[in-house]
Design a protein around this motif. Structure first.
Motif, short mmCIF file in Angstrom:
data_model
loop_
_atom_site.label_atom_id
_atom_site.label_comp_id
_atom_site.label_asym_id
_atom_site.label_seq_id
_atom_site.Cartn_x
_atom_site.Cartn_y
_atom_site.Cartn_z
N ALA A 175 23.95 135.32 70.23
CA ALA A 175 22.53 135.00 70.04
C ALA A 175 22.33 133.49 69.98
N ARG A 176 23.23 132.79 69.30
CA ARG A 176 23.13 131.33 69.24
C ARG A 176 23.30 130.73 70.63
N GLY A 177 24.23 131.29 71.42
CA GLY A 177 24.43 130.79 72.77
C GLY A 177 23.22 131.01 73.65
N LEU A 178 22.59 132.17 73.51
CA LEU A 178 21.42 132.47 74.33
C LEU A 178 20.25 131.56 74.01
N ALA A 179 20.23 131.01 72.80
CA ALA A 179 19.16 130.08 72.42
C ALA A 179 19.18 128.82 73.27
N THR A 180 20.32 128.51 73.89
CA THR A 180 20.41 127.32 74.74
C THR A 180 19.90 127.58 76.15
N ASP A 181 19.45 128.82 76.42
CA ASP A 181 18.95 129.19 77.74
C ASP A 181 19.99 128.87 78.81
N PRO A 182 21.19 129.47 78.69
CA PRO A 182 22.29 129.08 79.58
C PRO A 182 22.10 129.57 81.01
N ALA A 183 22.60 128.78 81.94
CA ALA A 183 22.75 129.23 83.32
C ALA A 183 24.13 129.83 83.52
N VAL A 184 25.11 129.30 82.78
CA VAL A 184 26.49 129.76 82.85
C VAL A 184 26.98 130.03 81.43
N LEU A 185 27.48 131.23 81.20
CA LEU A 185 27.99 131.62 79.88
C LEU A 185 29.49 131.78 79.98
N LEU A 186 30.23 131.03 79.16
CA LEU A 186 31.68 131.07 79.13
C LEU A 186 32.11 131.74 77.83
N LEU A 187 32.80 132.86 77.92
CA LEU A 187 33.19 133.65 76.76
C LEU A 187 34.70 133.71 76.65
N ASP A 247 26.68 116.75 78.20
CA ASP A 247 25.94 116.69 79.46
C ASP A 247 26.03 118.01 80.21
N LEU A 248 27.20 118.65 80.15
CA LEU A 248 27.33 119.96 80.77
C LEU A 248 26.50 121.00 80.02
N ALA A 249 26.43 120.86 78.70
CA ALA A 249 25.59 121.78 77.93
C ALA A 249 24.13 121.61 78.33
N ARG A 250 23.69 120.38 78.53
CA ARG A 250 22.31 120.14 78.97
C ARG A 250 22.09 120.71 80.37
N ALA A 251 23.14 120.73 81.17
CA ALA A 251 23.04 121.27 82.53
C ALA A 251 23.04 122.79 82.56
N GLY A 252 23.28 123.42 81.39
CA GLY A 252 23.19 124.87 81.33
C GLY A 252 24.49 125.60 81.08
N ILE A 253 25.56 124.86 80.75
CA ILE A 253 26.85 125.49 80.46
C ILE A 253 26.94 125.79 78.97
N CYS A 254 27.23 127.03 78.62
CA CYS A 254 27.37 127.43 77.22
C CYS A 254 28.73 128.07 77.00
N LEU A 255 29.52 127.47 76.12
CA LEU A 255 30.84 127.99 75.78
C LEU A 255 30.79 128.64 74.41
N ILE A 256 31.20 129.91 74.35
CA ILE A 256 31.38 130.59 73.07
C ILE A 256 32.88 130.76 72.89
N PRO A 257 33.47 129.93 72.02
CA PRO A 257 34.93 129.88 71.93
C PRO A 257 35.52 131.06 71.18
N GLU A 258 36.80 131.20 71.31
CA GLU A 258 37.53 132.18 70.52
C GLU A 258 37.31 131.89 69.03
N GLY A 259 37.09 132.92 68.25
CA GLY A 259 36.85 132.72 66.83
C GLY A 259 35.38 132.70 66.46
N ARG A 260 34.50 132.92 67.45
CA ARG A 260 33.07 133.15 67.26
C ARG A 260 32.25 131.92 66.96
N GLY A 261 32.70 131.01 66.12
CA GLY A 261 32.00 129.74 65.97
C GLY A 261 30.68 129.82 65.23
N VAL A 262 30.54 130.77 64.29
CA VAL A 262 29.35 130.78 63.44
C VAL A 262 29.67 130.06 62.14
#
Length: 246
Positions: A158-170, A87-102
């Motif tokens: 790039a994958r995170g930006l595809a979600t059109d984030p309002a908030v980016l957590l790195l 639900d937070l992801a739908r609200a615009g929160i994007c988390l890119i965790p440690e370890g890159r996640g690809v």
């Protein structure tokens, strides 16, 4: 790229994400003791501190991945405390965790293709990725696991930006990367923020991020010990990391 309009007030009108008096625990062990932290549209906030300070937990709470014991999490002025991660992801929160996640066994193109669940077309996602990170456009068929560490981090962004984030957590963007590569990645993060995205960056190595940060906070043993403009914290970081001021 534009952040979600419903979560994107003009700069200076209020934070896109705000943690207030947040406490969090693992079992009976409390790791966050009343954390206050926020980021406004277009603002880069650096969360610094030694290993074990609770930095990653703070991001996980902000993304809904870890539960809040008490306190509030506000997103775009709405109380989202206790909301599920999706639900937070739908609200615009994007988390890119440690370890890159690809996905290392998938090609660059297929890693991006998986992001079509956001409702964007493959062509649109690739355009965003390759215009921001041209090196990825030169290697669409290459398995992600064979990219350099910096290129994998570009793919994660790039994958995170595809979600059109309002908030980016790195989380620890610089981990395992050469300083020159880190500098280039953070230049891209600064460009993303200029599009109006609020960026919250966890870093252990302050020098990697303070040059682009608008605001910084130092977390020590689950508490924010100092916060303010980056330049005001530089001289005190060693003492704060070692705990001599707490």
């Amino acid at each position: 790229m534009n952040a979600r309009p419903d979560l994107h007030p003009p700069a200076g009108t209020g934070p896109l994400i705000a943690l207030s008096d947040v406490r969090a625990a693992y079992g009976r062990i409390t790791v966050l003791h009343g954390v206050d932290l926020s980021a406004q549209p277009g603002q880069i906030v650096a969360l610094l501190g030694p290993n074990g300070a609770g930095k990653t937990t703070t991001l996980r709470v902000a993304a809904g991945v870890h539960p809040v014991a008490s306190g509030t999490v506000m997103v775009g002025g709405r109380d989202m405390t206790g909301a599920r991660a999706r639900d937070l992801a739908r609200a615009g929160i994007c988390l890119i965790p440690e370890g890159r996640g690809v996905f290392p066994n998938l090609s660059v193109r297929d890693n991006l293709l998986m992001m079509t669940f956001t409702g964007r077309s493959r062509e649109e996602i690739e355009e965003i990725a390759y215009s921001r990170f041209p090196v990825l456009g030169q290697r669409p068929g290459q398995p992600a696991g064979t990219l350099s560490g910096g290129e994998q981090q570009m793919l994660a962004l790039a994958r995170g930006l595809a979600t059109d984030p309002a908030v980016l957590l790195l989380d620890e963007l610089s981990m395992g990367l050469a300083p020159l590569v880190v500098g280039r990645l953070y230049d891209q993060v600064a460009e993303i923020a200029r599009d109006g995205v609020a960026v919250l960056i966890v870093e252990q190595f302050a020098a990697a991020v303070l040059g682009i940060a608008d605001h910084a906070a130092v977390l020590v043993r689950g508490r924010i010990e100092r916060a303010g403009p980056p330049d005001s914290l530089r001289t005190d970081l060693s003492a704060l990391y070692l705990g001599s001021s707490v």
